[in-house]
Write a protein that holds these residues in place. Structure first.
Motif, PDB file in Angstrom:
ATOM      1  N   VAL A 180       0.864  -1.400  -0.206  1.00 40.64           N
ATOM      2  CA  VAL A 180       0.183  -0.114   0.190  1.00 40.64           C
ATOM      3  C   VAL A 180       0.703   1.050   0.179  1.00 40.64           C
ATOM      4  O   VAL A 180       0.591   2.563   0.873  1.00 40.64           O
ATOM      5  CB  VAL A 180      -1.346   0.159   1.130  1.00 40.64           C
ATOM      6  N   ILE A 181       2.388   1.118  -0.720  1.00 41.28           N
ATOM      7  CA  ILE A 181       3.148   2.318  -1.149  1.00 41.28           C
ATOM      8  C   ILE A 181       2.648   3.564  -1.227  1.00 41.28           C
ATOM      9  O   ILE A 181       2.687   4.242  -1.297  1.00 41.28           O
ATOM     10  CB  ILE A 181       4.493   2.022  -1.384  1.00 41.28           C
ATOM     11  N   ASN A 182       1.456   2.880  -2.227  1.00 43.02           N
ATOM     12  CA  ASN A 182       0.649   4.038  -2.464  1.00 43.02           C
ATOM     13  C   ASN A 182      -0.963   3.932  -2.369  1.00 43.02           C
ATOM     14  O   ASN A 182      -1.693   4.149  -4.079  1.00 43.02           O
ATOM     15  CB  ASN A 182       1.204   4.469  -4.934  1.00 43.02           C
ATOM     16  N   GLY A 183      -1.388   3.649  -1.173  1.00 45.27           N
ATOM     17  CA  GLY A 183      -2.317   3.254  -0.840  1.00 45.27           C
ATOM     18  C   GLY A 183      -3.106   1.583  -1.841  1.00 45.27           C
ATOM     19  O   GLY A 183      -2.303   1.462  -2.021  1.00 45.27           O
ATOM     20  N   PHE A 184      -4.096   2.349  -2.006  1.00 46.12           N
ATOM     21  CA  PHE A 184      -4.549   1.047  -1.954  1.00 46.12           C
ATOM     22  C   PHE A 184      -4.377   0.881  -4.003  1.00 46.12           C
ATOM     23  O   PHE A 184      -4.637  -0.668  -4.765  1.00 46.12           O
ATOM     24  CB  PHE A 184      -6.674   0.529  -2.539  1.00 46.12           C
ATOM     25  N   ALA A 185      -4.115   1.870  -3.660  1.00 51.41           N
ATOM     26  CA  ALA A 185      -3.688   1.908  -5.611  1.00 51.41           C
ATOM     27  C   ALA A 185      -2.795   1.063  -5.653  1.00 51.41           C
ATOM     28  O   ALA A 185      -1.948   0.402  -7.153  1.00 51.41           O
ATOM     29  CB  ALA A 185      -3.331   3.250  -6.621  1.00 51.41           C
ATOM     30  N   SER A 186      -1.794   0.994  -5.412  1.00 48.55           N
ATOM     31  CA  SER A 186      -0.748  -0.007  -5.648  1.00 48.55           C
ATOM     32  C   SER A 186      -0.327  -1.520  -4.791  1.00 48.55           C
ATOM     33  O   SER A 186       0.475  -2.073  -5.346  1.00 48.55           O
ATOM     34  CB  SER A 186       0.900   0.856  -4.848  1.00 48.55           C
ATOM     35  N   ILE A 187      -1.562  -1.896  -4.846  1.00 52.40           N
ATOM     36  CA  ILE A 187      -2.039  -3.136  -4.441  1.00 52.40           C
ATOM     37  C   ILE A 187      -1.361  -4.131  -5.552  1.00 52.40           C
ATOM     38  O   ILE A 187      -2.428  -3.830  -6.428  1.00 52.40           O
ATOM     39  CB  ILE A 187      -2.867  -3.931  -3.549  1.00 52.40           C
ATOM     40  N   SER A 227      -1.446  -7.478  -6.414  1.00 47.36           N
ATOM     41  CA  SER A 227      -2.440  -9.373  -6.232  1.00 47.36           C
ATOM     42  C   SER A 227      -3.448  -8.305  -6.383  1.00 47.36           C
ATOM     43  O   SER A 227      -4.298  -8.351  -5.649  1.00 47.36           O
ATOM     44  CB  SER A 227      -0.960  -9.877  -4.590  1.00 47.36           C
ATOM     45  N   ARG A 228      -4.492  -9.282  -7.163  1.00 44.82           N
ATOM     46  CA  ARG A 228      -5.798  -9.371  -7.034  1.00 44.82           C
ATOM     47  C   ARG A 228      -6.327  -9.713  -6.030  1.00 44.82           C
ATOM     48  O   ARG A 228      -7.504  -9.457  -5.213  1.00 44.82           O
ATOM     49  CB  ARG A 228      -6.228  -9.704  -8.293  1.00 44.82           C
ATOM     50  N   GLU A 229      -5.752 -11.381  -5.472  1.00 43.58           N
ATOM     51  CA  GLU A 229      -6.405 -12.004  -4.921  1.00 43.58           C
ATOM     52  C   GLU A 229      -6.350 -10.967  -3.703  1.00 43.58           C
ATOM     53  O   GLU A 229      -7.357 -11.228  -2.570  1.00 43.58           O
ATOM     54  CB  GLU A 229      -5.664 -13.241  -4.170  1.00 43.58           C
ATOM     55  N   LEU A 230      -5.093 -10.275  -3.141  1.00 40.68           N
ATOM     56  CA  LEU A 230      -4.999  -9.527  -2.047  1.00 40.68           C
ATOM     57  C   LEU A 230      -6.233  -8.047  -1.804  1.00 40.68           C
ATOM     58  O   LEU A 230      -6.175  -8.141  -0.891  1.00 40.68           O
ATOM     59  CB  LEU A 230      -3.757  -8.656  -1.679  1.00 40.68           C
ATOM     60  N   THR A 231      -6.012  -8.083  -2.787  1.00 43.71           N
ATOM     61  CA  THR A 231      -7.384  -6.767  -2.961  1.00 43.71           C
ATOM     62  C   THR A 231      -8.700  -7.276  -2.295  1.00 43.71           C
ATOM     63  O   THR A 231      -9.523  -7.132  -2.258  1.00 43.71           O
ATOM     64  CB  THR A 231      -7.059  -5.900  -4.223  1.00 43.71           C
ATOM     65  N   PHE A 288      -3.267   0.914  10.338  1.00 43.87           N
ATOM     66  CA  PHE A 288      -1.327   1.408  10.243  1.00 43.87           C
ATOM     67  C   PHE A 288      -0.562   1.690   9.336  1.00 43.87           C
ATOM     68  O   PHE A 288      -0.261   2.386   8.820  1.00 43.87           O
ATOM     69  CB  PHE A 288      -0.686   0.343  11.383  1.00 43.87           C
ATOM     70  N   LYS A 289      -0.691   0.475   8.534  1.00 46.24           N
ATOM     71  CA  LYS A 289      -0.207   0.587   6.997  1.00 46.24           C
ATOM     72  C   LYS A 289      -0.173   1.195   5.465  1.00 46.24           C
ATOM     73  O   LYS A 289       0.654   2.193   5.223  1.00 46.24           O
ATOM     74  CB  LYS A 289      -0.463  -0.732   6.604  1.00 46.24           C
ATOM     75  N   SER A 339       1.609   4.955   5.150  1.00 45.10           N
ATOM     76  CA  SER A 339       2.452   5.003   3.240  1.00 45.10           C
ATOM     77  C   SER A 339       1.543   6.206   3.341  1.00 45.10           C
ATOM     78  O   SER A 339       2.541   7.344   2.945  1.00 45.10           O
ATOM     79  CB  SER A 339       1.566   4.336   2.473  1.00 45.10           C
ATOM     80  N   LEU A 340       0.609   7.090   3.621  1.00 49.11           N
ATOM     81  CA  LEU A 340       0.226   8.384   4.155  1.00 49.11           C
ATOM     82  C   LEU A 340       0.930   9.323   4.140  1.00 49.11           C
ATOM     83  O   LEU A 340       2.024  10.760   4.044  1.00 49.11           O
ATOM     84  CB  LEU A 340      -0.886   8.252   4.660  1.00 49.11           C
TER      85      LEU A 340
END
Length: 387
Positions: free
Chosen positions: A77-84, A86-90, A277-278, A282-283
């Motif tokens: 999540v280095i750029n929030g949810f946009a950086s995930i 893995s589709r599985e993780l999303t 937290f994560k 990142s933010l």
């Protein structure tokens, strides 16, 4: 009516040392989550949660294996949810957040570790009645967090008894530097001078040890506000009993430690604490310079934060529902004097929640960082003027 509550926390170091403060992955907010429900709802939610865990059993880790927030890495999540990637993780985060409904109580606590240090210093000042304690705390936390004075960090690690002198020397040096830009730094210098007067009469610190009371004080107020007296609180078993002792000192009676393996509610609290937290970490890193700077800089989120799919945007919307909508109450979120990170975090999910689709964001992708910056500043200003 009896209620069952479960507690867990974000990754956390009990000691505040030079190593922890300088660590690459250090984030100076300690985040805890308590989730709970009427005991008659437990079996219904338990069935849903075990089905969720079974769906993602390949992501369980440890011996014995558990599905916990460690399956989400900071880099995911280095750029929030946009950086995930893995589709599985999303899918996992989306499915997890979808479990929350109006039957679930949620208490979230943000505790700043630098503020904890400052609190101990202020408590050693005998004439606290004559100062604006909250303003002074905020000023010191903001200054130490922004400028990261190395000498203060070193003294904190090597000799806490000298920490007050180190902070004074840091403030005096900043006042000298600021004289070169007196128009911009006039107010900061005035506040720093007032802080030095207090520090001159504060008692030396003998040691710096972590205290877990803040989240439990907030939870106790939440129980009172909701008129809940018949409850149990289960903590993730850590072995030291520091957390348990803090909960009991705050007046919580029906509280005990248990292995998270045996209580899905603890794992549910852990997952939410980890996500908050994560994402908050990142933010913070995205909105703050990597090295301290002496002059103000405008830093905005880069475009990658906004390159979202519709599913990733929905994850933000679900997080908004959990954090800001479900069982919304003034006691739901506990924060100390320094609340900038919590407000920025809330501003992010509030901003994302406005959009109907990812296409709507992408149409003006180059402007989203600027627009969010303005939105976040307005959000902060509104909060400051209402407290």
């Amino acid at each position: 009516m009896a209620y069952k509550f479960y507690y867990d926390e974000s990754s956390h170091s009990e000691s505040i040392t030079e190593n922890t403060l300088n660590a690459e992955n250090f984030y100076d907010n300690f985040i805890t989550v308590i989730v709970g429900w009427d005991e008659t709802y437990e079996s219904i939610l338990e069935t849903k949660y075990y089905a969720f865990e079974e769906k993602y059993r390949s992501r369980k880790a440890g011996n014995p294996a558990e599905l916990k927030s460690s399956t989400i890495k900071t880099g995911d999540v280095i750029n929030g949810f946009a950086s995930i990637k893995s589709r599985e993780l999303t899918n996992l985060i989306e499915d997890y957040l979808s479990l929350f409904d109006e039957n679930i109580h949620i208490c979230i606590s943000f505790t700043n570790k630098i503020e904890f240090l400052v609190n101990q210093i202020i408590e050693g000042y005998n004439n606290r009645f004559y100062i604006d304690e909250e303003a002074l705390k905020y000023t010191l936390v903001k200054a130490l967090r922004t400028y990261k004075p190395q000498n203060v960090i070193t003294q904190l690690y090597q000799a806490p008894s000298n920490i007050i002198g180190s902070i004074k020397a840091f403030l005096e040096e900043k006042i000298k530097i600021n004289k070169g830009n007196s128009k911009l730094k006039q107010i900061e210098n005035q506040v720093f001078r007032e802080a030095i007067i207090v520090l001159d009469k504060a008692s030396p610190l003998k040691e710096v040890t972590w205290d877990y009371s803040a989240p439990f004080m907030g939870f106790s107020k939440y129980l009172t506000h909701k008129e809940i007296s018949d409850y149990s609180l289960i903590l993730d078993k850590e072995g030291t009993e520091h957390t348990l002792n803090s909960a009991q000192k705050c007046g919580l009676k029906m509280v005990r430690e248990e292995d998270s393996l045996n209580y899905f509610g603890v794992r549910m609290a852990d997952m939410l604490a980890g996500i908050i937290f994560k994402l908050s970490k990142s933010l913070f890193k995205a909105l703050n310079p990597k090295v301290p700077v002496s002059t103000p800089q405008k830093i905005i989120l880069n475009e990658e934060w906004f390159r979202l799919s519709d599913q990733e945007l929905n994850v933000y919307k679900l997080l908004h529902k959990v954090i800001l909508d479900l069982n919304e109450d003034e006691m739901k979120r506990t924060v100390g004097t320094f609340y900038d990170d919590l407000i920025c975090f809330q501003a992010l999910i509030q901003y994302m929640n406005v959009f109907v689709s990812a296409d709507e964001i992408m149409k003006n992708i180059k402007m989203q960082g600027e627009w969010f910056n303005s939105f976040c500043c307005e959000y902060l200003e509104k909060y400051f003027t209402t407290i």
